[in-house]
Motif scaffolding. Structure first.
Motif, PDB file in Angstrom:
ATOM      1  N   ALA A  77      12.812  -1.314   9.098  1.00  0.00           N
ATOM      2  CA  ALA A  77      11.630  -1.266   8.223  1.00  0.00           C
ATOM      3  C   ALA A  77      10.901  -2.610   8.232  1.00  0.00           C
ATOM      4  O   ALA A  77       9.664  -2.655   8.344  1.00  0.00           O
ATOM      5  N   THR A  78      11.649  -3.690   8.142  1.00  0.00           N
ATOM      6  CA  THR A  78      11.036  -5.023   8.164  1.00  0.00           C
ATOM      7  C   THR A  78      10.287  -5.251   9.462  1.00  0.00           C
ATOM      8  O   THR A  78       9.124  -5.667   9.461  1.00  0.00           O
ATOM      9  N   ARG A  79      10.936  -4.968  10.570  1.00  0.00           N
ATOM     10  CA  ARG A  79      10.321  -5.192  11.885  1.00  0.00           C
ATOM     11  C   ARG A  79       9.063  -4.350  12.069  1.00  0.00           C
ATOM     12  O   ARG A  79       8.016  -4.852  12.486  1.00  0.00           O
ATOM     13  N   LEU A  80       9.145  -3.075  11.726  1.00  0.00           N
ATOM     14  CA  LEU A  80       7.983  -2.198  11.902  1.00  0.00           C
ATOM     15  C   LEU A  80       6.830  -2.593  10.985  1.00  0.00           C
ATOM     16  O   LEU A  80       5.665  -2.556  11.386  1.00  0.00           O
ATOM     17  N   CYS A  81       7.150  -2.981   9.761  1.00  0.00           N
ATOM     18  CA  CYS A  81       6.092  -3.400   8.837  1.00  0.00           C
ATOM     19  C   CYS A  81       5.441  -4.701   9.289  1.00  0.00           C
ATOM     20  O   CYS A  81       4.215  -4.844   9.215  1.00  0.00           O
ATOM     21  N   ASP A 126       0.867  -1.174   0.000  1.00  0.00           N
ATOM     22  CA  ASP A 126       0.000   0.000   0.000  1.00  0.00           C
ATOM     23  C   ASP A 126       0.908   1.229   0.000  1.00  0.00           C
ATOM     24  O   ASP A 126       1.689   1.417   0.932  1.00  0.00           O
ATOM     25  N   GLU A 127       0.808   2.056  -1.039  1.00  0.00           N
ATOM     26  CA  GLU A 127       1.719   3.188  -1.185  1.00  0.00           C
ATOM     27  C   GLU A 127       1.637   4.177  -0.035  1.00  0.00           C
ATOM     28  O   GLU A 127       2.652   4.640   0.477  1.00  0.00           O
ATOM     29  N   SER A 128       0.429   4.512   0.361  1.00  0.00           N
ATOM     30  CA  SER A 128       0.242   5.480   1.438  1.00  0.00           C
ATOM     31  C   SER A 128       0.796   4.950   2.760  1.00  0.00           C
ATOM     32  O   SER A 128       1.518   5.655   3.481  1.00  0.00           O
ATOM     33  N   GLU A 129       0.457   3.723   3.065  1.00  0.00           N
ATOM     34  CA  GLU A 129       0.933   3.125   4.310  1.00  0.00           C
ATOM     35  C   GLU A 129       2.457   2.957   4.287  1.00  0.00           C
ATOM     36  O   GLU A 129       3.129   3.149   5.305  1.00  0.00           O
ATOM     37  N   ALA A 130       3.004   2.615   3.117  1.00  0.00           N
ATOM     38  CA  ALA A 130       4.456   2.471   2.992  1.00  0.00           C
ATOM     39  C   ALA A 130       5.153   3.806   3.234  1.00  0.00           C
ATOM     40  O   ALA A 130       6.197   3.860   3.889  1.00  0.00           O
TER      41      ALA A 130
END
Length: 167
Positions: free
Chosen positions: A68-72, A33-37
């Motif tokens: 980034a991986t952990r937070l996502c 999701d572009e916005s969420e990313a």
């Protein structure tokens, strides 16, 4: 604002300029999701900025990638817990690539059952090793475990896959 603070901000701005596209692509690949990313990318850099005094930022790419991986993954897990994603849109379901829709559905169901009972760290290990292609050593460093600990977690996951495949 003193010169030390200005130097810190200037260094961080350069780091942001250099690594923001990488972090955004990572977040987009995970969240789809572009916005969420975009929001998550900002969160990653804010966390790093807040902790910059305690971190070694000479080569920040793996720190940014892992953050980034952990937070996502946390965001995906939290959305699933709150019921915001009826399809259990977990990143780890991406590893269930199949030729046709029926096989894809079965693989996704299998993985959803396995990872629903696993700790977040096991899911992170699986993503880093199987999806991102990190070696056992790299994965161990990224999650703060020994190589044997990572290997044990992966073996446990593989055993659960085999058990569920038989059923």
């Amino acid at each position: 604002m003193n010169s030390l603070e200005l130097t810190k901000k200037a260094k961080f701005a350069k780091m942001y300029e250099k690594y923001a596209p990488m972090v955004y692509r990572r977040c987009l690949a995970l969240l789809r999701d572009e916005s969420e990313a975009g929001d998550m990318m900002q969160d990653v850099f804010l966390r790093i900025y807040d902790a910059a005094d305690r971190l070694n930022l000479e080569n920040p790419s793996s720190l940014l990638w892992n953050t980034a991986t952990r937070l996502c993954l946390n965001r995906i897990r939290d959305k699933a817990r709150r019921g915001l994603n009826a399809k259990t849109d977990d990143l780890l379901l991406q590893i269930a690539t199949a030729e046709d829709e029926q096989d894809d559905f079965e693989a996704k169901s299998l993985l959803a059952r396995i990872f629903a009972r696993e700790p977040e760290s096991s899911r992170t290990i699986a993503v880093l090793h199987f999806v991102d292609g990190m070696t056992l050593e790299e994965t161990a460093v990224a999650v703060g475990l020994s190589v044997s600990g990572v290997r044990k977690r992966l073996r446990t996951l593989q055993a659960k896959v085999k058990t569920l495949e038989v059923k």
